[in-house]
Design a protein around this motif. Structure first.
Motif, PDB file in Angstrom:
ATOM      1  N   ARG A 269       0.879  -1.131  -0.242  1.00 17.89           N
ATOM      2  CA  ARG A 269       0.294   0.304   0.071  1.00 17.89           C
ATOM      3  C   ARG A 269       0.659   1.581  -0.050  1.00 17.89           C
ATOM      4  NH1 ARG A 269      -4.651   1.006   3.912  1.00 17.89           N
ATOM      5  NH2 ARG A 269      -4.505   2.593   2.604  1.00 17.89           N
ATOM      6  N   ARG A 270       2.343   1.329   0.918  1.00 18.98           N
ATOM      7  CA  ARG A 270       2.786   2.308   1.269  1.00 18.98           C
ATOM      8  C   ARG A 270       2.897   2.753   0.006  1.00 18.98           C
ATOM      9  NH1 ARG A 270       5.835   0.488   4.998  1.00 18.98           N
ATOM     10  NH2 ARG A 270       7.592   0.295   3.747  1.00 18.98           N
ATOM     11  N   LYS A 271       4.498   1.102  -0.397  1.00 23.53           N
ATOM     12  CA  LYS A 271       5.153   1.475  -2.231  1.00 23.53           C
ATOM     13  C   LYS A 271       4.471   2.376  -3.095  1.00 23.53           C
ATOM     14  CE  LYS A 271       9.713   1.530  -0.047  1.00 23.53           C
ATOM     15  NZ  LYS A 271      10.631   2.444  -1.196  1.00 23.53           N
ATOM     16  N   LEU A 272       3.205   1.528  -3.724  1.00 21.72           N
ATOM     17  CA  LEU A 272       3.163   1.267  -4.767  1.00 21.72           C
ATOM     18  C   LEU A 272       1.727   2.563  -4.866  1.00 21.72           C
ATOM     19  CD1 LEU A 272       3.034  -2.301  -5.536  1.00 21.72           C
ATOM     20  CD2 LEU A 272       3.988  -0.329  -5.436  1.00 21.72           C
ATOM     21  N   GLY A 273       1.110   3.131  -3.950  1.00 21.40           N
ATOM     22  CA  GLY A 273      -0.102   4.087  -3.913  1.00 21.40           C
ATOM     23  C   GLY A 273      -1.382   2.782  -4.157  1.00 21.40           C
ATOM     24  N   ILE A 274      -1.641   1.896  -3.681  1.00 21.65           N
ATOM     25  CA  ILE A 274      -2.890   1.257  -4.079  1.00 21.65           C
ATOM     26  C   ILE A 274      -3.455   1.587  -1.874  1.00 21.65           C
ATOM     27  CG2 ILE A 274      -3.394  -1.152  -3.443  1.00 21.65           C
ATOM     28  CD1 ILE A 274      -0.452  -2.070  -4.638  1.00 21.65           C
ATOM     29  N   SER A 275      -4.856   1.863  -2.802  1.00 24.03           N
ATOM     30  CA  SER A 275      -5.780   2.154  -1.736  1.00 24.03           C
ATOM     31  C   SER A 275      -6.245   1.436  -0.821  1.00 24.03           C
ATOM     32  CB  SER A 275      -7.148   2.699  -2.309  1.00 24.03           C
ATOM     33  OG  SER A 275      -7.921   2.032  -2.942  1.00 24.03           O
ATOM     34  N   GLU A 276      -6.662   1.341   0.028  1.00 25.93           N
ATOM     35  CA  GLU A 276      -7.757   0.554   0.722  1.00 25.93           C
ATOM     36  C   GLU A 276      -8.423  -0.532   0.215  1.00 25.93           C
ATOM     37  OE1 GLU A 276      -9.377   0.030   5.652  1.00 25.93           O
ATOM     38  OE2 GLU A 276      -8.410   1.314   5.100  1.00 25.93           O
ATOM     39  N   GLU A 277      -9.273   0.332  -0.407  1.00 25.19           N
ATOM     40  CA  GLU A 277     -10.926  -0.240  -1.365  1.00 25.19           C
ATOM     41  C   GLU A 277     -10.077  -1.262  -2.441  1.00 25.19           C
ATOM     42  OE1 GLU A 277     -10.701   2.942   0.638  1.00 25.19           O
ATOM     43  OE2 GLU A 277      -9.824   3.466  -1.035  1.00 25.19           O
ATOM     44  N   GLN A 278      -8.950  -0.743  -3.046  1.00 28.28           N
ATOM     45  CA  GLN A 278      -8.293  -1.423  -3.608  1.00 28.28           C
ATOM     46  C   GLN A 278      -7.639  -3.231  -2.989  1.00 28.28           C
ATOM     47  OE1 GLN A 278      -5.783   0.888  -5.462  1.00 28.28           O
ATOM     48  NE2 GLN A 278      -7.135   0.731  -8.096  1.00 28.28           N
ATOM     49  N   LEU A 279      -7.289  -2.642  -2.237  1.00 32.40           N
ATOM     50  CA  LEU A 279      -6.754  -4.186  -2.058  1.00 32.40           C
ATOM     51  C   LEU A 279      -7.481  -6.007  -1.436  1.00 32.40           C
ATOM     52  CD1 LEU A 279      -3.474  -4.721  -1.433  1.00 32.40           C
ATOM     53  CD2 LEU A 279      -4.229  -4.482   1.010  1.00 32.40           C
TER      54      LEU A 279
END
Length: 331
Positions: A269-279
């Protein structure tokens, strides 16, 4: 090159024995709450009397039912797992037998890239379908982690669970949105020793097992070294994968990573910019199920309605080796 290949159906199977974080605290002789705080694995499943092939057969049958198919519709069966039921024969042949299809003649073989086995198999077999070699392929990831844990390595032992997942893949219609847009895998064997089982192969044969050599026959992981390597390599790897299909991270409805650990999820999430909704995060009630974790995540994303036909999905992970792999697809 985009491939007109789609996931027609998925299935999942978890063994009946549930191990809670409290039970794992007791097993590892740790203070209450340690396992949940360190791993965020609240429940995982361990086999009792089941075998990997039996679990794989059940997941495969569920995937076929979801696709409204029978085994007679399948041209090839691939076991994509990091653990083997036995050294010889391949686990795929044992899954075929467990499905009651031992006289079918359907080619059955294994593809093993540890935690990335499903991603590797999906990549390789999609080209076989695209080339017309097979019309439909059944890919099964079935993992028994519990048998090889080193209980002295408490943090890694607390992470894992057993289970199986399967997917039927087939050619999609020319006008269908479903397709595989791009795939990539890279291996940096400077990290090969960071996650391994040294014994059981030809280097340290099973006949050499003794109490004094037991650690060589159990799972050994340097979690910190893997984390550092993944942290350094994953951003550029993902950038190259997305560039190949002209994507940005916001284009994905769901990102389904290998469920390595809570720390790995935070890194993604932190390094790749993945949102909580996407993960797609299933670690708390599955644990790390090795190669089965990505197809389990895919199955759950479909079952929960988080992805629908025509929506874009990213499969992403790391594995022993040290390898990185990913597939950009339209479900």
């Amino acid at each position: 090159m985009a491939l007109q290949v789609r996931v027609a159906g998925t299935g999942k199977y978890l063994p009946g024995q549930q191990i809670t974080d409290e039970q794992m605290d007791a097993q590892l002789q740790l203070r209450p709450g340690w396992v949940r705080k360190k791993t965020n694995v609240i429940t995982r499943h361990f086999i009792d009397n089941e075998t990997a092939s039996e679990m794989g057969a059940k997941a495969a049958e569920r995937a076929l039912a979801e696709a409204d198919l029978t085994f007679a519709d399948i041209d090839c069966l691939v076991c994509a797992s990091g653990t083997m039921e036995q050294p010889i024969p391949c686990t795929a042949s044992l899954i075929q037998r467990a499905m009651g299809q031992e006289d079918s003649g359907v080619p059955s073989f294994d593809i093993n890239s540890t935690c990335l086995s499903f991603v590797a198999a999906l990549d390789v077999m999609s080209y076989m379908i695209h080339a017309g070699r097979y019309a439909r392929v059944l890919v099964v990831s079935t993992e028994v982690a519990s048998k090889g844990l080193n209980w002295e390595q408490k943090e890694s032992a607390a992470l894992f669970g057993d289970g199986a997942a399967a997917a039927v893949i087939e050619r999609s219609a020319p006008d269908a949105a479903s397709r595989i847009l791009s795939a990539s895998m890279k291996t940096y064997s400077s990290g090969a020793r960071y996650s391994e089982i040294r014994g059981g192969g030809s280097a340290k044969h099973a006949s050499e097992y003794s109490k004094s050599t037991e650690a060589d026959f159990l799972f050994d992981m340097n979690g910190e070294a893997i984390f550092r390597m993944a942290s350094r390599l994953l951003p550029d790897f993902l950038k190259d994968l997305m560039t190949a299909s002209g994507a940005s991270i916001k284009d994905y409805q769901v990102v389904i990573p290998h469920q390595g650990s809570a720390m790995a999820m935070r890194l993604l999430r932190r390094k790749l910019g993945i949102s909580e909704e996407q993960l797609m995060y299933i670690t708390p009630d599955h644990g790390n199920t090795i190669a089965a974790s990505i197809p389990m995540g895919l199955h759950e994303a479909i079952r929960q309605g988080r992805i629908r036909r025509g929506e874009r999905v990213l499969l992403l992970g790391t594995s022993a080796g040290f390898s990185l792999g990913g597939i950009d697809l339209v479900y």
